[in-house]
Scaffold this motif. Structure first.
Motif, PDB file in Angstrom:
ATOM      1  N   GLN A 178       2.365  -3.923  -1.583  1.00 25.47           N
ATOM      2  CA  GLN A 178       1.743  -3.032  -0.593  1.00 25.47           C
ATOM      3  C   GLN A 178       0.217  -3.013  -0.704  1.00 25.47           C
ATOM      4  O   GLN A 178      -0.393  -2.007  -1.025  1.00 25.47           O
ATOM      5  CB  GLN A 178       2.303  -1.615  -0.711  1.00 25.47           C
ATOM      6  CG  GLN A 178       3.786  -1.527  -0.488  1.00 25.47           C
ATOM      7  CD  GLN A 178       4.326  -0.124  -0.682  1.00 25.47           C
ATOM      8  OE1 GLN A 178       3.591   0.850  -0.644  1.00 25.47           O
ATOM      9  NE2 GLN A 178       5.618  -0.027  -0.886  1.00 25.47           N
ATOM     10  N   PHE A 179      -0.402  -4.154  -0.412  1.00 28.44           N
ATOM     11  CA  PHE A 179      -1.857  -4.234  -0.362  1.00 28.44           C
ATOM     12  C   PHE A 179      -2.383  -3.420   0.815  1.00 28.44           C
ATOM     13  O   PHE A 179      -1.714  -3.275   1.835  1.00 28.44           O
ATOM     14  CB  PHE A 179      -2.322  -5.681  -0.204  1.00 28.44           C
ATOM     15  CG  PHE A 179      -2.016  -6.560  -1.381  1.00 28.44           C
ATOM     16  CD1 PHE A 179      -2.406  -6.206  -2.662  1.00 28.44           C
ATOM     17  CD2 PHE A 179      -1.345  -7.753  -1.212  1.00 28.44           C
ATOM     18  CE1 PHE A 179      -2.138  -7.014  -3.751  1.00 28.44           C
ATOM     19  CE2 PHE A 179      -1.071  -8.587  -2.287  1.00 28.44           C
ATOM     20  CZ  PHE A 179      -1.465  -8.210  -3.565  1.00 28.44           C
ATOM     21  N   PHE A 219      -3.497 -12.382  -7.552  1.00 27.85           N
ATOM     22  CA  PHE A 219      -3.566 -13.688  -6.907  1.00 27.85           C
ATOM     23  C   PHE A 219      -2.929 -13.543  -5.532  1.00 27.85           C
ATOM     24  O   PHE A 219      -1.807 -13.065  -5.413  1.00 27.85           O
ATOM     25  CB  PHE A 219      -2.772 -14.740  -7.701  1.00 27.85           C
ATOM     26  CG  PHE A 219      -3.329 -15.020  -9.059  1.00 27.85           C
ATOM     27  CD1 PHE A 219      -4.203 -16.064  -9.254  1.00 27.85           C
ATOM     28  CD2 PHE A 219      -2.958 -14.235 -10.144  1.00 27.85           C
ATOM     29  CE1 PHE A 219      -4.709 -16.331 -10.514  1.00 27.85           C
ATOM     30  CE2 PHE A 219      -3.448 -14.494 -11.403  1.00 27.85           C
ATOM     31  CZ  PHE A 219      -4.331 -15.543 -11.592  1.00 27.85           C
ATOM     32  N   HIS A 220      -3.663 -13.978  -4.503  1.00 25.38           N
ATOM     33  CA  HIS A 220      -3.122 -13.865  -3.158  1.00 25.38           C
ATOM     34  C   HIS A 220      -3.691 -14.995  -2.296  1.00 25.38           C
ATOM     35  O   HIS A 220      -4.897 -15.169  -2.211  1.00 25.38           O
ATOM     36  CB  HIS A 220      -3.498 -12.527  -2.556  1.00 25.38           C
ATOM     37  CG  HIS A 220      -3.026 -12.319  -1.138  1.00 25.38           C
ATOM     38  ND1 HIS A 220      -2.347 -13.249  -0.426  1.00 25.38           N
ATOM     39  CD2 HIS A 220      -3.140 -11.267  -0.299  1.00 25.38           C
ATOM     40  CE1 HIS A 220      -2.079 -12.788   0.775  1.00 25.38           C
ATOM     41  NE2 HIS A 220      -2.555 -11.592   0.875  1.00 25.38           N
ATOM     42  N   GLY A 221      -2.799 -15.736  -1.657  1.00 27.09           N
ATOM     43  CA  GLY A 221      -3.232 -16.772  -0.721  1.00 27.09           C
ATOM     44  C   GLY A 221      -3.839 -17.993  -1.366  1.00 27.09           C
ATOM     45  O   GLY A 221      -4.521 -18.762  -0.704  1.00 27.09           O
ATOM     46  N   MET A 226      -1.789   0.318  -2.237  1.00 30.12           N
ATOM     47  CA  MET A 226      -1.608   1.630  -1.633  1.00 30.12           C
ATOM     48  C   MET A 226      -1.035   2.610  -2.661  1.00 30.12           C
ATOM     49  O   MET A 226      -0.473   2.202  -3.676  1.00 30.12           O
ATOM     50  CB  MET A 226      -0.666   1.533  -0.424  1.00 30.12           C
ATOM     51  CG  MET A 226      -1.129   0.560   0.653  1.00 30.12           C
ATOM     52  SD  MET A 226      -2.715   1.013   1.383  1.00 30.12           S
ATOM     53  CE  MET A 226      -2.242   2.487   2.252  1.00 30.12           C
ATOM     54  N   ASP A 227      -1.146   3.885  -2.371  1.00 35.62           N
ATOM     55  CA  ASP A 227      -0.647   4.918  -3.268  1.00 35.62           C
ATOM     56  C   ASP A 227       0.869   4.847  -3.440  1.00 35.62           C
ATOM     57  O   ASP A 227       1.413   5.302  -4.435  1.00 35.62           O
ATOM     58  CB  ASP A 227      -1.062   6.297  -2.734  1.00 35.62           C
ATOM     59  CG  ASP A 227      -0.895   7.376  -3.765  1.00 35.62           C
ATOM     60  OD1 ASP A 227      -1.366   7.189  -4.906  1.00 35.62           O
ATOM     61  OD2 ASP A 227      -0.275   8.416  -3.447  1.00 35.62           O
ATOM     62  N   THR A 228       1.558   4.227  -2.471  1.00 38.85           N
ATOM     63  CA  THR A 228       3.019   4.105  -2.522  1.00 38.85           C
ATOM     64  C   THR A 228       3.483   2.786  -3.145  1.00 38.85           C
ATOM     65  O   THR A 228       4.676   2.503  -3.182  1.00 38.85           O
ATOM     66  CB  THR A 228       3.598   4.210  -1.099  1.00 38.85           C
ATOM     67  OG1 THR A 228       2.962   3.214  -0.276  1.00 38.85           O
ATOM     68  CG2 THR A 228       3.365   5.600  -0.512  1.00 38.85           C
ATOM     69  N   SER A 229       2.560   1.985  -3.641  1.00 36.63           N
ATOM     70  CA  SER A 229       2.875   0.664  -4.186  1.00 36.63           C
ATOM     71  C   SER A 229       3.752   0.748  -5.434  1.00 36.63           C
ATOM     72  O   SER A 229       3.558   1.621  -6.283  1.00 36.63           O
ATOM     73  CB  SER A 229       1.575  -0.063  -4.546  1.00 36.63           C
ATOM     74  OG  SER A 229       1.851  -1.248  -5.268  1.00 36.63           O
ATOM     75  N   PRO A 230       4.698  -0.194  -5.579  1.00 33.04           N
ATOM     76  CA  PRO A 230       5.476  -0.253  -6.817  1.00 33.04           C
ATOM     77  C   PRO A 230       4.624  -0.677  -8.016  1.00 33.04           C
ATOM     78  O   PRO A 230       5.061  -0.562  -9.160  1.00 33.04           O
ATOM     79  CB  PRO A 230       6.565  -1.291  -6.522  1.00 33.04           C
ATOM     80  CG  PRO A 230       6.008  -2.115  -5.426  1.00 33.04           C
ATOM     81  CD  PRO A 230       5.118  -1.212  -4.617  1.00 33.04           C
ATOM     82  N   ALA A 231       3.402  -1.133  -7.767  1.00 28.91           N
ATOM     83  CA  ALA A 231       2.490  -1.515  -8.852  1.00 28.91           C
ATOM     84  C   ALA A 231       1.761  -0.301  -9.446  1.00 28.91           C
ATOM     85  O   ALA A 231       1.208  -0.382 -10.534  1.00 28.91           O
ATOM     86  CB  ALA A 231       1.459  -2.518  -8.336  1.00 28.91           C
ATOM     87  N   ASP A 275      -8.517  -7.147   1.645  1.00 28.32           N
ATOM     88  CA  ASP A 275      -8.490  -5.897   0.877  1.00 28.32           C
ATOM     89  C   ASP A 275      -7.198  -5.866   0.059  1.00 28.32           C
ATOM     90  O   ASP A 275      -6.135  -5.545   0.567  1.00 28.32           O
ATOM     91  CB  ASP A 275      -8.562  -4.689   1.813  1.00 28.32           C
ATOM     92  CG  ASP A 275      -8.720  -3.379   1.069  1.00 28.32           C
ATOM     93  OD1 ASP A 275      -8.586  -3.350  -0.177  1.00 28.32           O
ATOM     94  OD2 ASP A 275      -8.982  -2.359   1.738  1.00 28.32           O
ATOM     95  N   LEU A 276      -7.307  -6.226  -1.227  1.00 31.45           N
ATOM     96  CA  LEU A 276      -6.147  -6.337  -2.093  1.00 31.45           C
ATOM     97  C   LEU A 276      -5.953  -5.107  -2.981  1.00 31.45           C
ATOM     98  O   LEU A 276      -5.223  -5.164  -3.972  1.00 31.45           O
ATOM     99  CB  LEU A 276      -6.251  -7.604  -2.946  1.00 31.45           C
ATOM    100  CG  LEU A 276      -6.338  -8.908  -2.142  1.00 31.45           C
ATOM    101  CD1 LEU A 276      -6.465 -10.103  -3.077  1.00 31.45           C
ATOM    102  CD2 LEU A 276      -5.159  -9.068  -1.201  1.00 31.45           C
ATOM    103  N   ARG A 277      -6.592  -4.013  -2.612  1.00 28.81           N
ATOM    104  CA  ARG A 277      -6.296  -2.762  -3.313  1.00 28.81           C
ATOM    105  C   ARG A 277      -4.871  -2.375  -2.977  1.00 28.81           C
ATOM    106  O   ARG A 277      -4.379  -2.682  -1.899  1.00 28.81           O
ATOM    107  CB  ARG A 277      -7.256  -1.651  -2.871  1.00 28.81           C
ATOM    108  CG  ARG A 277      -8.700  -1.928  -3.271  1.00 28.81           C
ATOM    109  CD  ARG A 277      -9.626  -0.882  -2.713  1.00 28.81           C
ATOM    110  NE  ARG A 277      -9.575  -0.944  -1.239  1.00 28.81           N
ATOM    111  CZ  ARG A 277      -9.907   0.072  -0.443  1.00 28.81           C
ATOM    112  NH1 ARG A 277     -10.313   1.226  -0.960  1.00 28.81           N
ATOM    113  NH2 ARG A 277      -9.843  -0.061   0.864  1.00 28.81           N
TER     114      ARG A 277
END
Length: 142
Positions: free
Chosen positions: A76-77, A4-6, A88-93, A84-86
């Motif tokens: 870190q979208f 969910f974003h925005g 990043m490779d460094t995301s805590p998700a 673009d809500l993918r």
């Protein structure tokens, strides 16, 4: 596994919970909040990234069941300003979800003829589990 974003509401936050129970797993609500309004509003949220608030005048206690599997850091979208809500490779998700909480593929979305398996595709129709653990949110890390 949702992102969910925005989103907006007439009240406040991305998700407004007034008199029901919210169950959310392996999900991201960012940068806005999940907002709880009254004592009938409860949250069972795990393996998710989110921020939340609640109406202190209308609630006797914190509505969200505490779990150490939740995070409140920026997911870190890739490019949220352009949709673009993918993550990043460094995301805590990344690799921070729970495979046991994946929904069943009851509509055979991956078209392999199996409906009694866990959902195996993300929103981009890419593999749902890239490493051994599912990512939080609707997309696996880039």
């Amino acid at each position: 596994n949702s992102t969910f974003h925005g989103n907006t509401s007439d009240e406040t936050g991305d998700i407004f919970v007034e008199s029901s129970e919210l169950r959310m797993t392996n999900s991201i609500v960012w940068p806005d909040m999940v907002y709880f309004e009254c004592n009938d509003a409860l949250g069972d949220i795990e393996h998710s990234i989110f921020r939340y608030n609640y109406n202190h005048d209308n609630l006797d206690q914190d509505p969200v069941k505490a779990t150490v599997t939740n995070k409140s850091e920026n997911p870190q979208f890739a490019d949220s300003e352009n949709g673009d809500l993918r993550i990043m490779d460094t995301s805590p998700a990344k690799d921070a979800g729970n495979n046991d909480l994946l929904p069943e593929d009851k509509y055979d979305l991956d078209e392999d003829g199996e409906k009694n398996e866990t959902h195996s595709l993300d929103l981009n129709r890419e593999g749902r589990i890239i490493n051994e653990t599912v990512d939080m949110g609707a997309y696996e890390a880039m």
